[in-house]
Write an enzyme that holds these catalytic residues in place. Structure first.
Site, PDB file in Angstrom:
ATOM      1  N   GLU A   1      -5.591   0.493  -7.231  1.00  0.00           N
ATOM      2  CA  GLU A   1      -4.419   1.438  -7.614  1.00  0.00           C
ATOM      3  C   GLU A   1      -3.268   0.382  -8.278  1.00  0.00           C
ATOM      4  OE1 GLU A   1      -3.721   5.081  -4.847  1.00  0.00           O
ATOM      5  OE2 GLU A   1      -2.878   3.260  -4.066  1.00  0.00           O
TER       6      GLU A   1
ATOM      7  N   SER B   1       0.817  -1.470   0.057  1.00  0.00           N
ATOM      8  CA  SER B   1       0.140   0.117   0.047  1.00  0.00           C
ATOM      9  C   SER B   1       0.803   1.286   0.230  1.00  0.00           C
ATOM     10  CB  SER B   1      -0.833  -0.095   1.173  1.00  0.00           C
ATOM     11  OG  SER B   1      -0.180  -0.164   2.477  1.00  0.00           O
TER      12      SER B   1
ATOM     13  N   HIS C   1      -2.567  -2.543  -5.772  1.00  0.00           N
ATOM     14  CA  HIS C   1      -3.052  -2.368  -4.515  1.00  0.00           C
ATOM     15  C   HIS C   1      -4.440  -2.289  -4.344  1.00  0.00           C
ATOM     16  CE1 HIS C   1      -3.489   1.025  -1.284  1.00  0.00           C
ATOM     17  NE2 HIS C   1      -3.335  -0.224  -0.732  1.00  0.00           N
TER      18      HIS C   1
ATOM     19  N   ASN D   1      -3.274   6.734  -0.248  1.00  0.00           N
ATOM     20  CA  ASN D   1      -2.725   7.075   0.981  1.00  0.00           C
ATOM     21  C   ASN D   1      -1.962   8.201   1.397  1.00  0.00           C
ATOM     22  OD1 ASN D   1      -4.180   4.598   1.939  1.00  0.00           O
ATOM     23  ND2 ASN D   1      -2.457   3.157   1.833  1.00  0.00           N
TER      24      ASN D   1
END
Ligand code: COA
Length: 746
Positions: A494, A461, A482, A532
């Site tokens: 992702e 991540s 991801h 993130n």
């Protein structure tokens, strides 16, 4: 202008001239008909009618039955050109006595994906659904719709005006307008309840989910299912109608008003929708229309529907959702990458049988892949398999999967302790703990085990994919995939492109996302990638606010009122505050203090909030509040007060600010990719488009002033963004910004 005379066989040409002239005269008398009709008789003595300049339809007449094939690839969107031609055909048919029945069909294309969404942003031009309805009204001939693949939105509304509907057994029918912040605005809210009843109409239209041909037949939406050849079924059906001695062709719109299910039905539904669809406007407008269908005469009902539709389509919500629709599809168009470069993937290895690995395995199994899931811990192997089996059983229970399909699905699963079992896989996805040394070890091993064509993917991540790729002899075949938890539910994926990831590998990642019905967005390598990375920035401002006296519940409430699915404090508690600490090891903050006090979130029944064992409802916590106040005092931070609007503005500016840096660094191809990530992975309200789209609504100059103000308070957190000045100077909106790659520049 007549430009050619069609007819394969010259023997028929002379005899045709008279017919041709008669029909041509009829055509010229039809108002608004732009096409010229040419007739020819083919060797089988069937009528064949072709309209020159008909680009979107084709017509064939046989034994008085006109088959009209809609042809506007890829999805038969009812764009202006197609609408005008449908209308022209309908009006022509009213005066053409050789046509006794009409069947609307497609050759290979889907029947229709509905109105052309691209046209919604400008003034509507050309013929509309009400014109179709009036033209069908004026016909004393049966109109039959033959539905292949799907009839959605306006496509289904058009079908519901007709006298009869026949669907191929694999077809799906639906009104997905609510997903675009709209209601069916082309007679659908009046016809659907008349066909299937109020309750079924409402649940179908408010969910936006299509129904199968079988369900459509059972609910009365269609008249028949074509088990195999749709076209011949429709023609036979038309012939049967013509053979009847008594003819009365009645559009569903002329059926009596549908019955109200119960006296307080609409009142109860309103209360239910108020709670269920907070922030969304369309569901309540839809409810009002369906209620109107039960009481108003048809013309007044149609006018009511039009008013509701027009108010929605010109609003910000629909603009945001429309933008989101195209942004989502644009994400799969990556400069320099063609989807036809994708390698075929049939067997996938998943390394790690924890929550994420199991979720990824389920997602793959559900879409037909064979999966080898490797769980090194012998005690967890059985746990992993049981977890997957339980999830599959839930799908059977929910009616999403048949028992026999679930058996064949599980037959494609192998859970093993041995990593060597993935040797034959076309792609291997590593989903182990976020520890670089462990990932490097696994990738080295996979590289030596797997065939040269195998793609090696990491579900990291936020770790550096380039470092992971460098551990292998095939860095061009290494990619990040991801997934978001739970991986079999969340639609965002992702797709991380390393420095040397090849176009073929990226294309395979994008194709895999499509096969999994996920929304794949390609991102570059940076800590936390896009989602993130932005959430860290957002969260740092949450902490900033907490330390200045905002309570977690005030922040969460403000953000939820804006439309986020969840407030940041409750979200952090859910994902685990210890995870946040792990992801930000260098930076000591309030969160470290909470974690050190045993407050890791829901898992310890204490985080920003308190939790009762087994329950997920956050309760305000005096202990957490005390720890926050002590931390602020020890850092000499003075309390302040903030309105909900100030809280939301600060947090949105944090997202936008980081998003601008992401664009400056070329981590995504375009601003809309950031919005797609935020809407589909982070609960950003879909009707607000996404943070970058929202920035345009705020006004970019207002945004710039706001960012300068924040910078004056804390320079380090709110660094300058020259790109914003450039975009303002260009006069173009931020949400349309495209990154120009070095290759494109040269
Ligand atoms: N109007 C205009 N363009 C449309 C469209 C519509 N109603 N429906 C789909 N498209 C376009 C997409 O933008 C995409 O274009 P692109 O190739 O340039 O990216 C292309 O058609 C294919 O669509 P895509 O969604 O990638 O294909 P799919 O096979 O996965 O899904 C549908 C097909 C029809 C199920 C899906 O596109 C859809 O849900 N469309 C919207 C239907 C709708 O809401 N209709 C009511 C309008 S009010």
């Amino acid at each position: 202008m007549v430009t050619s005379f069609l007819g394969d066989d010259k023997r028929y040409a002379d005899g045709l001239v008279a017919v041709f002239i008669i029909r041509l005269c009829a055509v010229f008398m039809i108002k608004n008909l732009h096409a010229v009709v040419i007739c020819a008789i083919d060797p089988a003595h069937d009528w064949k009618l072709t309209m020159l300049d008909l680009h979107y339809c084709e017509i064939r007449i046989q034994d008085g039955i006109a088959c009209i094939y809609l042809n506007n690839p890829p999805v038969n969107a009812l764009s202006e050109g197609l609408r005008n031609e449908i209308h022209a055909v309908l009006t022509h048919a009213a005066t053409d006595h050789t046509i006794r029945a009409l069947v609307f069909l497609t050759h290979d294309l889907p029947f229709s994906a509905g109105a052309d969404i691209k046209e919604f942003s400008g003034p509507m031009k050309g013929k509309f659904f009400l014109d179709f309805y009036q033209a069908i009204e004026a016909l004393d001939k049966p109109v039959i719709m033959g539905i292949r693949q799907y009839a959605l939105g306006g496509g289904l509304e058009f079908c519901m005006m007709a006298h009869y509907r026949i669907a191929h057994r694999d077809a799906r029918l639906g009104l997905p307008e609510v997903k675009l912040g709209l209601i069916p605005g082309g007679t659908g809210t009046m016809s659907l309840p008349r066909l299937v009843g109020v309750d079924a109409a409402l649940s179908m239209a408010v969910s936006g989910q299509p129904v199968s041909a079988q369900s459509a037949l059972e609910m009365g939406l269609i008249d028949a299912i074509a088990a195999s050849d749709l076209e011949s079924t429709c023609i036979e059906f038309a012939q049967k109608q013509l053979d009847k001695s008594e003819h009365q062709w009645l559009s569903p719109l002329h059926r009596p008003n549908p019955a109200v299910p119960s006296a307080d039905y609409f009142q109860k539904k309103k209360a239910e929708y108020d709670a269920q669809f907070q922030g969304f406007k369309a569901p309540l407008r839809l409810l009002a229309c369906i209620e109107a269908s039960t009481s108003l005469p048809i013309d007044a009902g149609l006018r009511f529907e039009q008013t509701q539709f027009m108010e929605l389509i010109t609003g910000d919500d629909a603009a945001g959702m429309r933008y989101g629709f195209f942004a989502q599809r644009l994400a799969s168009h990556v400069p320099g990458v063609r989807l036809d470069q994708a390698l075929t993937i049939s067997q996938v290895g998943v390394i790690g049988g924890g929550l994420m690995g199991a979720g990824i395995s389920i997602a793959l199994l559900m879409k037909g892949f064979s999966v080898v899931c490797v769980e090194a811990d012998p005690e967890r192997v059985a746990h992993c398999r049981t977890g997957i089996e339980q999830q599959v059983a839930k799908s059977v229970h929910a009616g999403k999967l048949t028992l026999s399909d679930s058996k064949s699905l599980l037959a494609r699963l192998q859970v093993t302790q041995s990593i060597a079992d993935v040797a034959q896989c076309d792609c291997v996805i590593e989903a182990v703990f976020e520890k670089m040394s462990l990932k490097l070890e696994i990738f080295k091993e996979l590289d030596s085990l797997c065939a040269p064509h195998t793609i090696l993917a990491s579900n990291t991540s936020g770790l550096d994919l380039n470092t992971i790729a460098a551990a292998t002899q095939r860095p061009e075949k290494v990619i990040g995939l991801h997934f978001f938890s739970p991986a079999h539910v969340m639609r965002l994926l992702e797709i991380v492109r390393g420095q040397v990831t090849s176009a073929e590998t990226l294309a395979t990642g994008l194709a895999l996302a499509k096969q999994l019905k996920k929304i794949g967005v390609v991102v570059g390598v940076c800590p936390g990638f896009v989602g993130n990375r932005m959430i860290f920035k957002y969260f740092s401002q949450v902490v900033w606010l907490l330390l200045r006296g905002c309570k977690p519940q005030q922040i969460d409430h403000a953000v939820q009122q804006f439309g986020f699915a969840m407030g940041p404090c409750a979200m952090a508690d859910m994902s685990g505050l210890d995870i946040w600490v792990h992801a930000n090891p260098g930076e000591r903050s309030l969160i470290h203090t909470l974690v050190e006090a045993g407050r890791c979130g829901q898992k310890t029944q204490a985080g920003f909030y308190d939790y009762t064992k087994g329950k997920k409802t956050p309760q305000p916590s005096s202990v957490a509040d005390g720890l926050i106040t002590d931390y602020a005092r020890s850092s000499a931070i003075q309390p302040q007060s903030f309105t909900d609007a100030e809280i939301v503005k600060r947090l949105l500016c944090a997202l936008i600010h980081e998003g601008l840096h992401i664009l400056e660094e070329g981590i995504v191809s375009r601003a809309s990719d950031i919005d797609t990530i935020y809407v589909h992975g982070y609960g950003f309200p879909i009707y607000r488009g996404g943070p970058m789209f929202y920035a345009d609504q705020m006004g970019l100059s207002v945004l710039r002033d706001q960012l300068s103000h924040y910078r004056s308070e804390a320079e380090a957190s709110w660094s300058e963004v020259p790109l914003l000045d450039e975009i303002i100077a260009s006069g173009k909106p931020l949400h349309k910004f495209q990154v120009v790659s070095p290759e494109q520049k040269s």
